[in-house]
Structures are given as structure tokens and as C-alpha cells.
Design an enzyme around this catalytic site. Structure first.
Site, short mmCIF file in Angstrom:
data_model
loop_
_atom_site.label_atom_id
_atom_site.label_comp_id
_atom_site.label_asym_id
_atom_site.label_seq_id
_atom_site.Cartn_x
_atom_site.Cartn_y
_atom_site.Cartn_z
N GLU A 1 -1.53 5.24 8.39
CA GLU A 1 -2.61 5.99 7.77
C GLU A 1 -3.09 7.11 8.68
O GLU A 1 -3.40 8.22 8.22
CB GLU A 1 -3.77 5.07 7.40
CG GLU A 1 -4.90 5.79 6.67
CD GLU A 1 -6.05 4.88 6.28
OE1 GLU A 1 -7.03 5.39 5.72
OE2 GLU A 1 -5.95 3.65 6.52
N ASN B 1 -1.29 -1.16 12.20
CA ASN B 1 -0.72 -0.11 11.37
C ASN B 1 -1.25 1.27 11.76
O ASN B 1 -2.44 1.53 11.68
CB ASN B 1 -1.05 -0.42 9.90
CG ASN B 1 -0.60 0.67 8.96
OD1 ASN B 1 0.33 1.41 9.26
ND2 ASN B 1 -1.26 0.79 7.83
N GLY C 1 -14.07 -1.04 6.14
CA GLY C 1 -13.44 -0.23 5.10
C GLY C 1 -13.58 1.26 5.28
O GLY C 1 -13.47 2.02 4.32
N GLU C 2 -13.82 1.73 6.51
CA GLU C 2 -14.03 3.16 6.74
C GLU C 2 -12.99 3.77 7.66
O GLU C 2 -13.23 4.82 8.27
CB GLU C 2 -15.42 3.41 7.34
CG GLU C 2 -16.55 3.38 6.34
CD GLU C 2 -17.79 4.11 6.85
OE1 GLU C 2 -18.35 4.91 6.10
OE2 GLU C 2 -18.18 3.88 8.02
N PRO D 1 -13.22 -2.24 16.38
CA PRO D 1 -12.52 -3.53 16.53
C PRO D 1 -11.88 -3.99 15.22
O PRO D 1 -12.37 -3.69 14.13
CB PRO D 1 -13.65 -4.49 16.95
CG PRO D 1 -14.72 -3.60 17.51
CD PRO D 1 -14.65 -2.35 16.69
N GLU E 1 -2.56 -6.37 4.93
CA GLU E 1 -1.70 -6.61 3.78
C GLU E 1 -2.36 -6.14 2.49
O GLU E 1 -1.68 -5.63 1.58
CB GLU E 1 -1.36 -8.10 3.68
CG GLU E 1 -0.51 -8.65 4.80
CD GLU E 1 -1.32 -9.02 6.05
OE1 GLU E 1 -0.72 -9.48 7.03
OE2 GLU E 1 -2.57 -8.85 6.03
#
Length: 439
Positions: free
Chosen positions: A357, A354, A329-330, A282, A67
Site C-alpha cells: 500500500e 505489508n 484503519g488510517e 504500532p 488478511e
């Protein structure tokens, strides 16, 4: 409010009072593996807030990582228009993701982070008393009765943004039809991702629903990570192909490991045998160590992304190793390096994760059967021939074999993935228009 609703709310609050010690104990227990659960507990109880100076007018609630990422284009657009943002979360990973994504906004004082308080009336009232919020934007599925009803009583506009409602959730909500209708109708607007989501909301008797599209199509992949990945690609053997199993959940790694072993076995007597690499990333960081142990027991060449420099990382890829993606965050980096993506959360009945991306970076997608959290998007991406649906391990092996050995098919799906992502942008502008109207 009808007496039945009052009784429902009274029972709801009573359950919260009973559950609060358990909720706090759960934070302490989970904090053994992830310290973030033990931090800022006072915010969860509505006792103090991390802010000084000007208080933001707009509040955005993004429960966790997905989110928070989805909210990025909306938050960026609001800040560019001069607004200050209060961004709340429920999980440490969500808060960490927000800290990374909006580091510049935080440094400039344009964005403040906090945990959302538990849905107990005194904690909620403390939250609303402290912050001079003019409009609240709640991402996707987070519906807290005390929070929403208190906002309505205070004439505070609260909008459910990027809203989705699966068929399973709609059935569950319909069991409390009258109470659910009261809560959902208390939103100023419900901005649904798709017509299918809107139809399910309408089935609850709601009249405040608009379709504005999916914000996740407006998320821009991280340019620095893409640049880093492209630089590393120059150091890779041109024959190497990489499969990224992204956002995997508990139990799915075992399926992917078995499929990868079968795929490699089928290539043992070919010249390509040593030119395939697997990333497993993961979904939850607290599982990194367990997944690494699982990989070590299954493969000879296993490494962790977090322990390698760039040279070591590319060497492992060039030698056909298996890499645990244990850096937060990669995802843009992993996607940009990869040739195809297996989407986690879809191999077991977990609803999917999701994949947009990955499509925006032109990566062909392999989806399992279980994508009920992305029902319309998954149907559309398959219809666009940007994704393949598989039902079992043998299907997964065949899909990988097709995409990794048939260049024409892979490139065609890559082009389709880019087209699919580009055709669905524009939700941010529509949502901003509704927010402006509310303000």
C-alpha cells in the site's frame, strides 16, 4: 483416510479438548486490554451465529487485519457481481477492520461477519450445518485440519487464496509430510502469490497449485483518507519531512527511537534541524499505551494522534514532534502524509509486514533484513529500486539521511514504487475465475 491419518486427527482433536479451557482463559485475559476478545465467544464455540434472512453462498476467512485488507478487492468484486459474503475472522482487530472497510456492504445486508469457530469437530460441524456455503475462500496461511477435512467430506469446495509459504514454514510442514499433504491436497485449489510459493507447495507433493498473484497489489488506498491527508499537507511548512514507521512490532520501536535520535543529532547544527517529524504506528492496538510511554521517555515533544484535532496535529508536525499513530484503519492517511516509510516487522526476525500500500502511494520503503513472509515481493521491490534494505541501526540512520536530504534519490524511488505497485495488479480477476469455476 489411512489409519495413521485417523490417529493424527484423533490426537489433534484430543489436544484441542485439552487446550479449550486455556483458549477461553486466554480470551478473557486478553479481554482486559481489548474488550473485543470477550465478545461473541459463542461464535468461537459454534453455538450461535449473527445472521438472519438470506444466507451467503460465499465464505471468506481473513484471520486478522492484514488478511482482511488483502481480501477487500476480492470481496468488493464478488459483491458487485451480486454475491452475498460471509466474512469470518479470528481476532477483534480483524473484525473491526472488516466492519470499517465493508460498512456499506454490512448495512445493505450483502456481507455478514462472524468469528470462525475453534477447530473442534462439533464446532466446525455446527458452522457448516448452519451456513449454506457453496464455496469457501481462506486467505493466505490459515490451515485448520478439521475445517478443511470436514469440507472435503461434505464436497464443499474450499480454496486457499493469496497463499504463501515461507521457507521456514515449508520446513516445519515437511516434518509432517504425509499428514500435511492430506490437508493441503484437500483444498480444491491453492492459489499461490508467487512462483516461489508455488514451488514450495509443490515440494510437498501437491498437484492443486496455481499462481494467481498477490491480492495486496489490487488493494486501493482509501480515497477519503488520501484527500484528508492532502488537505492537511497544505497546512504544513513546505520544508517539513515526515518518516512513518508503519506496523511496528514489540522491540522494534526501541531500534527506531535510537536511530531517530542519532539522525536528529546529526542535524543539530544544520538549518533543517527542526523540520523532521516521526510517526510510529504500532501493529497491535493493545501496545499503544506502552509505546507511548516509551516515546515520552525518549523525546520532549510526543503526541497521540487520537487526542488531537487537525489543527493540533499539523502544529505538532510543523514543530518536529513525534506522533504515536494510535488510530485504527488510517494507514492510507499516514502513508499519504509521509515522505518515506520504515516497514515494521522487518527490523527483527518477525517476517515483515505489508509494504505494498505504501508503494501504491509512491512512498520509498526502508526494509530490515527479516522479510521472509514477503520474500519474493521484498526481493522484487528492492530490484525495482523502490526500497532500501538495511541491516542495523547505523544503516537505518544512513538510509533516512539519504532519502530526506537527497530529493533526486527520493523522487526516483517514489516513481519506482508506483511502477512496482502498478506492474503487479490483476490477481483479483484470476481468483474470481477460479471461484466461478468452483461454483
Amino acid at each position: 483416510m489411512r489409519i495413521s491419518h485417523r490417529l493424527m486427527m484423533g490426537l489433534y482433536q484430543f489436544i484441542w479438548y485439552l487446550a479449550l479451557p486455556l483458549a477461553l482463559a486466554r480470551l478473557l485475559w486478553k479481554g482486559r486490554l481489548q474488550q473485543g476478545y470477550r465478545d461473541h465467544i459463542n461464535e468461537r464455540l459454534g453455538m450461535s451465529w449473527p445472521i438472519s434472512g438470506a444466507i451467503p453462498r460465499i465464505w471468506v476467512h481473513a484471520v486478522s487485519v492484514g488478511e482482511t485488507r488483502a481480501a477487500a478487492p476480492l470481496i468488493d468484486a464478488l459483491i458487485q457481481s451480486g454475491e452475498k459474503i460471509l466474512l469470518t475472522h479470528m481476532t477483534p482487530t480483524g473484525r473491526d477492520t472488516g466492519r470499517q472497510l465493508f460498512a456499506n456492504h454490512i448495512a445493505s445486508g450483502q456481507l455478514v461477519q462472524s468469528y470462525l469457530p475453534y477447530d473442534i469437530h462439533w464446532a466446525v460441524n455446527s458452522f457448516y450445518r448452519y451456513f449454506s456455503i457453496k464455496v469457501g475462500l481462506i486467505m493466505e496461511t490459515e490451515v485448520w485440519p478439521s475445517l478443511i477435512l470436514s469440507a472435503r467430506q461434505k464436497s464443499l469446495p474450499v480454496i486457499l487464496v493469496n497463499a504463501r509459504l515461507s521457507e521456514r514454514s515449508a520446513r516445519r510442514v515437511s516434518r509432517f509430510a504425509n499428514f500435511a499433504q492430506l490437508i493441503y491436497q484437500s483444498f480444491t485449489k491453492i492459489l499461490a502469490q508467487t512462483n516461489l510459493d508455488a514451488k514450495r507447495y509443490h515440494s510437498l507433493g501437491l498437484s492443486n497449485v496455481l499462481v494467481t498473484g498477490n491480492l495486496k497489489f489490487d488493494v486501493i488506498p482509501h480515497p477519503d483518507q488520501i484527500e484528508h491527508a492532502l488537505a492537511l499537507k497544505k497546512q504544513l511548512n513546505h520544508q517539513v519531512q515526515i518518516v512513518c514507521a508503519a506496523s511496528t512490532r514489540d522491540g522494534e520501536e526501541a531500534l527506531i527511537i535510537e536511530a531517530w535520535q542519532k539522525f536528529l543529532k546529526s542535524k543539530e547544527n544544520t538549518s533543517d534541524a527542526n523540520y523532521f517529524c516521526l510517526f510510529i504506528v504500532p501493529r497491535h492496538p493493545q501496545r499503544f499505551d506502552d509505546v507511548f510511554t516509551q516515546l515520552q521517555s525518549s523525546f520532549i515533544k510526543v503526541s497521540r494522534r487520537s487526542t488531537m484535532n487537525d489543527q493540533e496535529f499539523t502544529d505538532v508536525i510543523n514543530h518536529g514532534g513525534v506522533i504515536l499513530g494510535d488510530s485504527m484503519g488510517e494507514m492510507s492517511f499516514y502513508y499519504a502524509l509521509s515522505d518515506i516509510v520504515i516497514m515494521g516487522g522487518s527490523l527483527l526476525p518477525l517476517g515483515g509486514q505489508n509494504f505494498i500500500e505504501a508503494c501504491a502511494l509512491g512512498r520509498p520503503i526502508i526494509l530490515g533484513e527479516h522479510t521472509f513472509n514477503f520474500q519474493q515481493a521484498s526481493a522484487d521491490v528492492i530490484d525495482s529500486r523502490a526500497a532500501i534494505r538495511i541491516t542495523d541501526i547505523d544503516d537505518l540512520v544512513k538510509a533516512m539521511d539519504l532519502l530526506l536530504t537527497n530529493h533526486q534519490v527520493k523522487e526516483g524511488m517514489s516513481t519506482n514504487a508506483l511502477d512496482f505497485a502498478n506492474q503487479h495488479t490483476g490477481a483479483t480477476k484470476k481468483i474470481i475465475a477460479v471461484v466461478r469455476e468452483a461454483l
